[in-house]
Structures are given as structure tokens and as C-alpha cells.
Design an enzyme around this catalytic site. Structure first.
Site, short mmCIF file in Angstrom:
data_model
loop_
_atom_site.label_atom_id
_atom_site.label_comp_id
_atom_site.label_asym_id
_atom_site.label_seq_id
_atom_site.Cartn_x
_atom_site.Cartn_y
_atom_site.Cartn_z
N PHE A 120 0.81 -1.22 0.00
CA PHE A 120 0.00 0.00 0.00
C PHE A 120 0.84 1.27 0.00
O PHE A 120 0.41 2.33 -0.42
CB PHE A 120 -0.99 -0.02 1.18
CG PHE A 120 -0.43 0.46 2.50
CD1 PHE A 120 -0.62 1.75 2.94
CD2 PHE A 120 0.26 -0.42 3.33
CE1 PHE A 120 -0.13 2.19 4.16
CE2 PHE A 120 0.76 0.00 4.55
CZ PHE A 120 0.56 1.32 4.97
N LYS A 121 2.10 1.14 0.48
CA LYS A 121 2.98 2.31 0.54
C LYS A 121 3.23 2.90 -0.86
O LYS A 121 3.57 4.08 -0.98
CB LYS A 121 4.33 1.94 1.16
CG LYS A 121 4.25 1.19 2.50
CD LYS A 121 3.92 2.10 3.64
CE LYS A 121 3.70 1.38 4.94
NZ LYS A 121 4.88 1.03 5.69
N ASP A 122 3.09 2.08 -1.91
CA ASP A 122 3.33 2.59 -3.26
C ASP A 122 2.39 3.75 -3.61
O ASP A 122 2.76 4.65 -4.35
CB ASP A 122 3.12 1.47 -4.30
CG ASP A 122 4.23 0.44 -4.29
OD1 ASP A 122 5.40 0.82 -4.11
OD2 ASP A 122 3.93 -0.76 -4.46
N THR A 161 7.84 0.34 3.57
CA THR A 161 8.15 1.73 3.25
C THR A 161 9.46 1.81 2.48
O THR A 161 9.58 2.55 1.50
CB THR A 161 8.25 2.59 4.53
OG1 THR A 161 6.97 2.71 5.11
CG2 THR A 161 8.79 3.98 4.23
#
Length: 536
Positions: A120-122, A161
Site C-alpha cells: 500500500f505504501k506505493d 516503506t
């Protein structure tokens, strides 16, 4: 729609006011150790539901970000271009698709792992990387050699991250990126995703200790006037405001996805359930809710590192260690193995501000900064603090919490595999080709377990559970849950870009034991000097 006219930013601890969006993106962390927040939370346009419901992910991101970024800072066409480039690398046309996990229980899963590093960090870091580049190109126009503004990006990671930030910044001009990660406490695939990127501007530092130790070093570096004056430090952790801003989009996007589902009852309420470590992902949901997104509640899902759950269950006590005095625990969901949730500071500021009885806004703002500074000083010196009842009640108006144990995490991966057979999946989703059973990563499983508990108490409310990563990144936990199950074959789950990644050439620099943040500072300076000499 045009941008907001004059959104400015301040530090939660009071040292900085009236900052621009560019200021807060490039600084990341305030000089007083505080986090940057908008001076005002913007309201949504009157007809947002009808006007936004059929927008693409990128179009929706532009509308939301325009409320926080003045057009005088980033012209509309430039902002659109940054957004479009950021999400063109995702493998799903919807970028963050919503799937139905259990129709009988009104449970949906928001898949947030369709970006380049499968996490999801993308969503935030692809955008942040392009923002850094945009601001640097502008600053360095017509400049040569030592005149050029060079950014030293520093971040701590518990796994995802780091790789997302590295992919967002690899090879970019005038940027060096340093990622600190705890040695032996990220999954082998996560480590390989970081250390096999061999671009000259990418530096991985392995630290003996926990994620919190890495995060403490990063915060100490940002508080060091010497390094800041010579190296233009910038943050990629969720302390950076641009990360929170980018993550707001998928709350709105999933809201529209759900309301457009055939048979959806327009009068029904919805909850978002978010696996939480550093509190950034769910903080974006809180801003969306405050802007006007009709979310009935946000549910914080923690693993056994449950500082947030304990805060709600203990009457507002925020303490590093649990009642047994235990520190950080190693779990199957390592990205959530965090003692202190940095972004909680942002929420505390707004709650202190809103519950203050002072007459003027300036006075309430000043008092909120003072309260937050006092609480965070107590956390540092005494290991914890308590908030007033009004602040706790303010938090409870928007949040509930659930704690999911290690065993429950594994049990949930297995249970979902055996009971959930979504039909609206596309390539990139993880399921058994033989049985159709859906495969969760351990962090997403924490969220789904919490969603099911919340759903039992509130059966008429739709639940959107946020996923965090592709299960291929956590092979040992997924294997533990599923290796005896019919139709499960991990090799089949592995996305093509991760096949053989652990065998590729890798590069990382160990931080000597006992070096402290000062030792890391000297390492950073030496690596940047060497890198710049190679460019000149």
C-alpha cells in the site's frame, strides 16, 4: 475545479506556522520534532458525491489534493501530470480495486498492493518521489555543480516503506536516499526488494535492534542542526504530510466503488478497518471523514504491539510498554511491530484543539501545540502519558480498536482461504487457481479479523477492510497458515517480478553496533560525498 487559494501548514509542537506545501514536503519533520498539519481541514464541495462518483482514481486524486495544494505552488496541469505519472506503474486499471470478501457479512477488501513493490505504501511513495523530483527540477533550473540543491532523503522501515520509497526515488537526479531497517526483522523478500536496487543514489543501512530504534535514529538526524544545514534532509516515512494526503484518495475511491455496487443500500452505513502500525494509513481516513466522507467509524486493528488498542481500553493512557513491562514483540505482521505510533501526534493535536475552551482560534492553536509538546516529552522521559477525558471522548467519536493476536492472524489467513472465493478478481490478486480460495498477507489478516468482530456487533454496517501487501512478501507466515491446505502452492502466488529476487546481487551497509545516531550521521555524510564525487 481549481485549487484551494491559500492552504498553509504548521507544526504540531508550535515552532513553525504559515508554511507552504513545498516547505512541508521537502522538510518532512519540523525542527521542533513535531509533524506538519494543515492549518484548516477543507470541506468537500457541495455536489462532490454526484460530481466525483465516476471519476478515475487519478481524477479523484487531483480533486482531493487540490483542496490542500495551492495552485500558486503547483499549477493544475503540473499536479495532474505528477499524479498520472505516479499511478501509471500500477498493474490494475482501478489502481485500488475493491473486492467482495463475504457478501453475507457485508465485508469488502480494498486491495492496495497493485503498485510496483506490491504494498500500500506505493500509493503514497510513488507520488512523493515525483513531488521531490518536481520541486528539485524547479529549484535547480539553470544551476550547475555545487550550486544545485541536493536532497538527502532518510527513512526507517519495518519492510514496505523502504522498498516503495526506493522504487519511487531510484535513479532520480539530485536525490540520495538512505533507508534504515532492523537487521533480521524484515522478510527476506522485503529485504531483497530494497537491497537488490543497485542505483548509485540508493543506500540501505542495516541496524541492530527494532524498527523503533531505526525510527529514533531518523528523528535524531532530523533534529541535528549541523546535518540539516549541510544536507537538506527530507523524510519518506508517514511523518511526511504528502503521504497522508496521497492516501486519502483510496478512502473516497472505495466509498464510490461500494456505493456503485449493484444492490447496495444507499441508506446503509460503512466502516473502514485499518491494520495500524505508525497510524499514518488510518490518519488519512480520519482526514477524509473530517472533510465529509460519510464513514460511521474507523476501526484500528493492531497486532500484539497494541499501544493504540490499550489507549482506548485504558481510559486514554498512551504507554510504550504494556502492564507486564514488555517492549516491542516480534509477530507475523512485522510492519506493525512498533511501540510508538508517530502519526498519533497529528490526531492528538486536532483533538486538543477542538476540545479547548479558549475563545480565540490562535489561543486554541497555541494551547494544542503546548499540550502535544508536553505529552510527547512525557512519553520520552516517563514512557507514557494520559490525555484529558474530553480528548479521549473525541477520539472515541471517530475510532474503535481491536487487538488481533499472532495465533488469530494465522487462523484468519486459513479461514479466509477456506471460505472466501471472490469472483471479481483480476491478475495480481492472490488466490489458489485450484480452489479459488483468497490468500491474505498477515497484516491484511489482522484487518479482516478485526472487521469480522466489528461486523458481528454491527451486522447492518458495510465494512471495508484495507489490505496492506501482497501475501508473497510474507511467505513464512502464509506457508505456516496454508501449507497443509488443499490447492495451496506458494510458487503460484508469487508475482513474476519477485521470482528469484533473493538470488540477485544485493548491496547494504551495516551500522556498527553502538554507533548511535552520530555514527549514522557520519555514514550518511561519507556516502553522499562519495556519490556526488562520482557525478561531478
Amino acid at each position: 475545479m481549481s485549487h484551494t487559494l491559500s492552504q498553509k501548514y504548521l507544526s504540531t509542537r508550535g515552532a513553525s506556522y504559515g508554511l507552504s506545501f513545498e516547505d512541508v514536503v521537502l522538510k518532512g519533520l519540523a525542527s521542533d520534532g513535531g509533524l506538519f498539519i494543515p492549518e484548516h481541514i477543507p470541506a468537500l464541495p457541495v455536489n462532490w458525491q454526484s460530481e466525483w462518483q465516476n471519476l478515475s482514481f487519478e481524477e479523484l486524486a487531483f480533486q482531493i489534493m487540490s483542496l490542500y495544494v495551492s495552485e500558486s505552488e503547483i499549477p493544475a496541469n503540473d499536479l495532474k501530470d505528477i499524479i498520472n505519472r505516479s499511478y501509471s506503474t500500477f498493474d490494475h486499471p482501478e489502481r485500488t480495486p475493491l473486492i467482495e470478501l463475504d457478501s453475507k457479512k457485508n465485508l469488502h477488501l480494498l486491495e492496495l498492493f497493485h503498485g510496483p513493490t506490491r504494498a500500500f505504501k506505493d500509493v503514497a511513495l510513488a507520488f512523493l518521489g515525483n513531488l521531490f523530483e518536481y520541486f528539485l527540477v524547479r529549484k535547480n533550473q539553470g544551476k550547475e555543480g555545487k550550486e544545485r540543491h541536493h536532497l538527502t532523503v532518510i527513512g526507517a522501515t519495518s519492510g514496505d516503506t523502504g522498498s516503495a520509497a526506493i522504487y519511487g526515488l531510484r535513479g532520480k537526479k539530485d536525490v540520495s536516499i538512505f533507508i534504515l531497517f532492523p537487521d533480521g526483522r524484515v522478510s527476506p523478500i522485503q529485504q531483497a526488494q530494497m537491497t537488490t536496487v543497485l542505483d548509485a543514489n540508493v543506500h540501505n543501512l542495516t541496524v541492530q535492534g527494532s524498527f523503533d530504534d531505526c525510527q529514533d535514529i531518523v528523528k535524531a538526524l532530523f533534529a541535528d542542526p549541523e546535518l540539516n544545514s549541510t544536507h537538506n534532509l527530507a523524510a519518506v516515512n508517514s511523518i511526511n504530510w504528502a503521504r497522508i494526503l496521497a492516501q486519502m484518495t483510496y478512502y473516497f475511491y472505495s466509498y464510490f466503488s461500494l456505493t456503485k455496487t449493484p444492490g447496495y443500500n444507499k441508506d446503509s452505513k460503512m466502516r473502514f478497518v485499518v491494520p495500524s502500525g505508525n497510524f499514518g494509513d488510518i490518519m488519512a481516513g480520519w482526514f477524509a471523514k473530517r472533510m465529509g466522507l460519510p464513514a460511521e467509524r474507523l476501526v484500528i486493528a493492531t497486532n500484539e504491539n497494541d499501544i493504540l488498542d490499550r489507549f482506548f481500553r485504558s481510559g486514554g493512557q498512551y504507554t510504550k510498554n504494556d502492564s507486564a513491562g514488555a517492549g516491542v514483540k516480534e509477530t507475523h505482521s512485522p510492519a506493525m511491530d512498533i511501540l510508538v505510533s508517530s502519526n498519533f501526534e497529528r490526531l492528538l493535536w486536532f483533538l486538543a484543539f477542538e476540545t479547548d475552551s479558549a475563545a480565540s482560534e490562535d489561543e486554541r492553536r497555541k494551547n494544542a501545540c503546548q499540550s502535544v509538546s508536553n505529552w510527547l516529552n512525557q512519553l520520552k522521559s516517563q514512557g507514557g502519558f494520559s490525555v484529558p477525558t474530553a480528548v479521549l471522548e473525541g477520539a472515541k467519536a471517530d475510532f474503535e480498536s481491536e487487538r488481533v493476536s499472532n495465533d488469530e492472524t494465522i487462523a484468519q489467513i486459513r479461514s479466509t482461504y477456506l471460505s472466501s472465493f471472490p469472483t471479481n478478481l483480476t491478475p495480481g490478486s492472490a488466490r489458489s487457481s485450484k480452489t479459488g480460495g483468497y490468500i491474505l498477507d498477515p497484516h491484511s489478516a489482522v484487518g479482516v479479523a478485526a472487521s469480522l468482530r466489528s461486523g458481528e456487533r454491527n451486522p447492518t454496517i458495510s465494512h471495508i477492510s484495507l489490505s496492506t501487501a501482497h501475501p508473497a512478501k510474507f511467505v513464512s507466515s502464509v506457508d505456516l497458515a496454508l501449507r497443509d491446505q488443499d490447492g495451496y502452492n506458494f510458487q503460484e502466488v508469487l508475482p513474476k517480478e519477485l521470482v528469484g529476487i533473493e538470488q540477485r546481487e544485493s548491496r547494504s551497509t551495516p551500522v556498527p553496533a553502538g554507533a548511535g545516531w552520530q555514527g549514522v550521521r557520519e555514514l550518511v555524510k561519507a556516502e553522499v560525498d562519495q556519490e556526488l564525487q562520482g557525478l561531478r
